[in-house]
Write a protein that holds these residues in place. Structure first.
Motif, mmCIF file in Angstrom:
data_model
loop_
_atom_site.group_PDB
_atom_site.id
_atom_site.type_symbol
_atom_site.label_atom_id
_atom_site.label_comp_id
_atom_site.label_asym_id
_atom_site.label_seq_id
_atom_site.Cartn_x
_atom_site.Cartn_y
_atom_site.Cartn_z
ATOM 1 N N ARG A 48 0.906 10.564 -8.934
ATOM 2 C CA ARG A 48 1.667 10.168 -7.736
ATOM 3 C C ARG A 48 1.803 11.334 -6.766
ATOM 4 N NH1 ARG A 48 5.748 6.139 -10.320
ATOM 5 N NH2 ARG A 48 4.460 4.273 -10.224
ATOM 6 N N ALA A 49 1.964 12.551 -7.303
ATOM 7 C CA ALA A 49 2.152 13.722 -6.442
ATOM 8 C C ALA A 49 0.908 13.997 -5.602
ATOM 9 C CB ALA A 49 2.494 14.944 -7.294
ATOM 10 N N HIS A 50 -0.254 13.498 -6.051
ATOM 11 C CA HIS A 50 -1.484 13.771 -5.299
ATOM 12 C C HIS A 50 -1.936 12.601 -4.443
ATOM 13 C CE1 HIS A 50 -1.806 17.079 -8.307
ATOM 14 N NE2 HIS A 50 -2.103 17.699 -7.188
ATOM 15 N N VAL A 51 -1.151 11.539 -4.415
ATOM 16 C CA VAL A 51 -1.491 10.417 -3.532
ATOM 17 C C VAL A 51 -1.188 10.835 -2.099
ATOM 18 C CG1 VAL A 51 -0.855 8.083 -2.833
ATOM 19 C CG2 VAL A 51 -1.150 8.615 -5.252
ATOM 20 N N VAL A 52 -2.236 10.912 -1.264
ATOM 21 C CA VAL A 52 -2.035 11.365 0.117
ATOM 22 C C VAL A 52 -1.994 10.200 1.102
ATOM 23 C CG1 VAL A 52 -2.978 13.668 -0.214
ATOM 24 C CG2 VAL A 52 -4.503 11.790 0.398
ATOM 25 N N SER A 53 -2.382 9.001 0.667
ATOM 26 C CA SER A 53 -2.355 7.889 1.613
ATOM 27 C C SER A 53 -2.329 6.560 0.876
ATOM 28 C CB SER A 53 -3.589 7.957 2.532
ATOM 29 O OG SER A 53 -3.437 7.044 3.590
ATOM 30 N N ARG A 54 -1.614 5.588 1.458
ATOM 31 C CA ARG A 54 -1.586 4.222 0.936
ATOM 32 C C ARG A 54 -2.152 3.307 2.006
ATOM 33 N NH1 ARG A 54 1.503 3.638 -3.476
ATOM 34 N NH2 ARG A 54 2.600 5.512 -4.145
ATOM 35 N N GLU A 55 -3.425 2.969 1.868
ATOM 36 C CA GLU A 55 -4.149 2.286 2.937
ATOM 37 C C GLU A 55 -3.895 0.779 2.925
ATOM 38 O OE1 GLU A 55 -5.788 3.963 5.159
ATOM 39 O OE2 GLU A 55 -5.794 5.908 4.177
ATOM 40 N N PHE A 59 -1.654 4.005 16.785
ATOM 41 C CA PHE A 59 -1.872 3.373 15.498
ATOM 42 C C PHE A 59 -3.249 3.716 14.896
ATOM 43 C CE2 PHE A 59 -3.611 -0.381 13.269
ATOM 44 C CZ PHE A 59 -2.809 -0.323 12.149
ATOM 45 N N GLY A 60 -4.296 3.347 15.601
ATOM 46 C CA GLY A 60 -5.649 3.410 15.021
ATOM 47 C C GLY A 60 -6.096 4.806 14.625
ATOM 48 N N ALA A 61 -5.895 5.771 15.536
ATOM 49 C CA ALA A 61 -6.339 7.135 15.241
ATOM 50 C C ALA A 61 -5.514 7.723 14.103
ATOM 51 C CB ALA A 61 -6.237 8.003 16.495
ATOM 52 N N THR A 62 -4.218 7.418 14.095
ATOM 53 C CA THR A 62 -3.337 7.919 13.042
ATOM 54 C C THR A 62 -3.771 7.356 11.689
ATOM 55 O OG1 THR A 62 -1.572 7.797 14.673
ATOM 56 C CG2 THR A 62 -0.918 8.229 12.414
ATOM 57 N N LEU A 63 -4.042 6.044 11.662
ATOM 58 C CA LEU A 63 -4.407 5.360 10.420
ATOM 59 C C LEU A 63 -5.606 6.034 9.757
ATOM 60 C CD1 LEU A 63 -3.718 2.714 8.807
ATOM 61 C CD2 LEU A 63 -5.580 1.658 10.039
ATOM 62 N N LEU A 64 -6.598 6.409 10.572
ATOM 63 C CA LEU A 64 -7.812 6.971 9.992
ATOM 64 C C LEU A 64 -7.692 8.455 9.736
ATOM 65 C CD1 LEU A 64 -10.241 4.762 11.953
ATOM 66 C CD2 LEU A 64 -10.324 5.109 9.501
ATOM 67 N N PHE A 65 -7.090 9.176 10.661
ATOM 68 C CA PHE A 65 -7.081 10.634 10.587
ATOM 69 C C PHE A 65 -5.936 11.149 9.709
ATOM 70 C CE2 PHE A 65 -6.258 14.791 12.971
ATOM 71 C CZ PHE A 65 -7.213 15.484 12.255
ATOM 72 N N ALA A 66 -4.773 10.511 9.820
ATOM 73 C CA ALA A 66 -3.594 11.038 9.126
ATOM 74 C C ALA A 66 -3.256 10.250 7.871
ATOM 75 C CB ALA A 66 -2.400 11.049 10.071
ATOM 76 N N GLY A 67 -3.920 9.114 7.663
ATOM 77 C CA GLY A 67 -3.596 8.311 6.502
ATOM 78 C C GLY A 67 -2.284 7.577 6.697
ATOM 79 N N ASN A 68 -1.746 7.070 5.591
ATOM 80 C CA ASN A 68 -0.620 6.140 5.690
ATOM 81 C C ASN A 68 0.276 6.342 4.472
ATOM 82 O OD1 ASN A 68 1.015 3.932 6.046
ATOM 83 N ND2 ASN A 68 -0.656 2.488 6.365
ATOM 84 N N LEU A 69 1.070 7.412 4.482
ATOM 85 C CA LEU A 69 1.940 7.699 3.336
ATOM 86 C C LEU A 69 3.393 7.651 3.781
ATOM 87 C CD1 LEU A 69 1.596 8.418 0.318
ATOM 88 C CD2 LEU A 69 2.013 10.785 0.954
ATOM 89 N N PRO A 70 4.188 6.753 3.144
ATOM 90 C CA PRO A 70 5.587 6.634 3.560
ATOM 91 C C PRO A 70 6.288 7.992 3.517
ATOM 92 C CG PRO A 70 5.032 4.928 1.971
ATOM 93 C CD PRO A 70 3.849 5.838 2.053
ATOM 94 N N GLY A 71 7.075 8.289 4.544
ATOM 95 C CA GLY A 71 7.840 9.525 4.568
ATOM 96 C C GLY A 71 7.049 10.735 5.027
ATOM 97 N N ARG A 72 5.722 10.614 5.079
ATOM 98 C CA ARG A 72 4.929 11.779 5.455
ATOM 99 C C ARG A 72 4.076 11.514 6.693
ATOM 100 N NH1 ARG A 72 3.270 16.667 3.786
ATOM 101 N NH2 ARG A 72 1.063 17.134 4.033
ATOM 102 N N THR A 73 3.249 10.476 6.634
ATOM 103 C CA THR A 73 2.414 10.171 7.804
ATOM 104 C C THR A 73 2.585 8.726 8.277
ATOM 105 O OG1 THR A 73 0.524 9.612 6.416
ATOM 106 C CG2 THR A 73 0.673 11.885 7.166
#
Lengths: 257, 252
Positions: B161-168, A196-210
């Motif tokens: 939206r296409a450039h949003v890389v993360s939703r924290e 969880f933690g390392a992924t959250l910071l390094f890979a971000g949090n985008l549905p369907g991708r990371t």
């Protein structure tokens, strides 16, 4: 009272503390909630992503970790062992920052990676790398312990029978250590699933991708606790299936051999 | 061996059987981190011997902890929804807006953003980070983007939206990504830009981005007198000055 029963009695409180939270988690989730969570596209995407990335991370780990563990088992390398153990001690979030400081835009390898047209943060590759790093100690250390049981004499006999170094290793060392290797891989895979933690910071949090399962649970927790719990039960089920399934496989091979 | 057990007992006793705290425990939204840190010190300076404690996390996580029995006096939420939910459940009382915060576009120092560029240029940036829809900053951002699409067009929205890389999952994680230069731009609060001086802030049109409202409540499980003491201090002249220093606006 026999020694065994005494041991169980003494260990029982720990076992209860380990098992009870899982029972609490599962007890609060009905089949309807579980079905609803499984039907949600976000959960399915997260589950699929988690399975794919952890399978890749585990495959890479076995490929690199097996030779490393073998080398470690053939001598005394306390400093290398400590380096391998480090991810167990470091908080995963710290590991995420460390990965950013290494592979990020301004990290140690940021400039050469950018020159090669590679950008790791916020990518699937980052998810796999984070899982690989945190799961690595579990596989390498288990494999090292399994390899320790392989005697140099047995290898020597295989060599005198005309096998090359690699042939002798595959004929003698690999089968002897296989249950340990499979068990270590299962443990590492399950740990990667929970990363969880390392992924959250390094890979971000985008549905369907990371957004892997643990990140999906965290995101759901902010909206709806029941949904978060259902996804968590799903994660527990997948991890248990992995641990038990691979262990069964390992013991069966052990019995066959 | 006996002294060892006595030491263990003393340590356990210190942890569990402590007398009632002489200061409030305050659950505060992540975006209040710096301001409340200073407010805590100022409160303690006015109350010698007393110890105020801060628990900082996303508003939703704090609401969850309060529900699960974390004993605290005050909950300061970055939006009205989480605070009102606790009031509706009978766990909190007396909701009040104590500060406001403006949503801004934060630009990383390394981003290709010439002077004079404006919101229309946002889709040209490579990496944009936003808050997740479940957290207040993410909800404000989503509302802003929808309103802005009506002015700048659907293509603009699709480009962003296409450039949003993360939703924290909290605003500090959003701000950290852009402050580290890993993201080029992010939607955060004005106060977050104040906390990271290297960031450039692009203000958003006020008619498209309503100010975020910070609401605090007294928790029923906590000590009422301590809660009142903290909340009175928060809107005192000293408290307001500290909030303003960190970029917060006064309540409407």
């Amino acid at each position: 009272m026999s020694g065994r029963r005494l041991a169980l009695l003494a260990g029982l409180p720990l076992l209860v503390v380990l098992v009870l939270p899982v029972v609490g988690l599962v007890a609060g989730t009905g089949p309807a909630e579980l079905r609803a969570a499984l039907a949600a596209p976000d959960t399915r995407a997260a589950l699929g992503l988690s399975l794919r990335t952890t399978a890749l991370a585990t495959a890479l780990l076995v490929a690199g970790g097996t030779p490393l563990a073998w080398w470690l088992s053939r001598g005394r390398h306390p400093r290398v062992v400590a380096a391998v153990q480090l991810p167990v001690v470091l908080p995963p979030a710290v590991m995420g920052v460390a990965l950013l400081e290494t592979f990020g835009r301004h990290g140690l390898l940021g400039a050469p990676l950018a020159a090669a047209g590679l950008s790791l943060p916020f990518s699937r590759a980052a998810v796999v790398l984070a899982q690989l790093v945190v799961a690595a100690p579990l596989y390498v250390l288990t494999a090292q312990a399994a390899f320790r049981g392989v005697s140099e004499d047995a290898l020597l006999v295989a060599r005198t029978l005309g096998r090359g170094p690699l042939g002798a290793w595959t004929a003698v060392a690999l089968p002897a250590a296989l249950p340990g290797l499979v068990g270590g891989a299962a443990l590492a895979w399950a740990r990667a699933l929970g990363e969880f933690g390392a992924t959250l910071l390094f890979a971000g949090n985008l549905p369907g991708r990371t957004r892997t399962l643990p990140l999906a649970i965290y995101a759901a927790m902010e909206r709806d606790l029941a949904e978060a719990r259902a996804v968590a039960v799903l994660l527990v089920a997948v991890a248990l299936a992995l641990l038990v399934g691979l262990r069964l496989l390992a013991t069966r091979e052990d019995a066959d051999g | 061996m006996r002294w060892a057990w006595l030491a263990v007992g003393a340590a356990l006793g210190a942890g569990c059987g402590r007398a009632a705290p002489a200061g409030p425990t305050v659950l505060a939204a992540a975006s209040l981190t710096d301001a409340f840190g200073e407010l805590e010190a100022a409160w303690e300076a006015e109350h010698p011997g007393a110890d105020a404690r801060l628990v900082l996390a996303g508003s939703q996580a704090l609401a969850l902890q309060a529900r699960q029995g974390l004993r605290a006096e005050v909950f300061a939420s970055a939006d009205e929804a989480h605070a009102r939910a606790l009031v509706d459940e009978g766990l909190a009382r007396d909701p009040r807006v104590f500060a406001t915060n403006a949503l801004v576009l934060a630009i990383s120092p390394e981003a290709d953003w010439p002077d004079g560029a404006d919101l229309r240029d946002l889709p040209r940036l490579e990496r944009i980070v936003v808050g997740d829809d479940g957290v207040p900053v993410g909800r404000y951002t989503a509302a802003f983007l929808d309103a802005a699409a009506a002015r700048y067009g659907a293509n603009w929205l699709a480009g962003v939206r296409a450039h949003v890389v993360s939703r924290e999952s909290n605003v500090r994680l959003v701000a950290a990504k852009v402050a580290m230069g890993e993201a080029d731009a992010a939607f955060v609060y004005a106060t977050d830009v104040a906390a990271f001086p290297a960031l450039r802030a692009v203000p958003l049109p006020a008619d498209l981005a309503p100010a975020a409202r910070y609401v605090d409540v007294s928790l029923v499980a906590g000590d009422a007198a301590l809660a009142d003491d903290w909340r009175t201090f928060l809107v005192s002249e000293r408290g307001r000055a500290i909030l303003a220093e960190h970029g917060f606006g006064a309540p409407p």
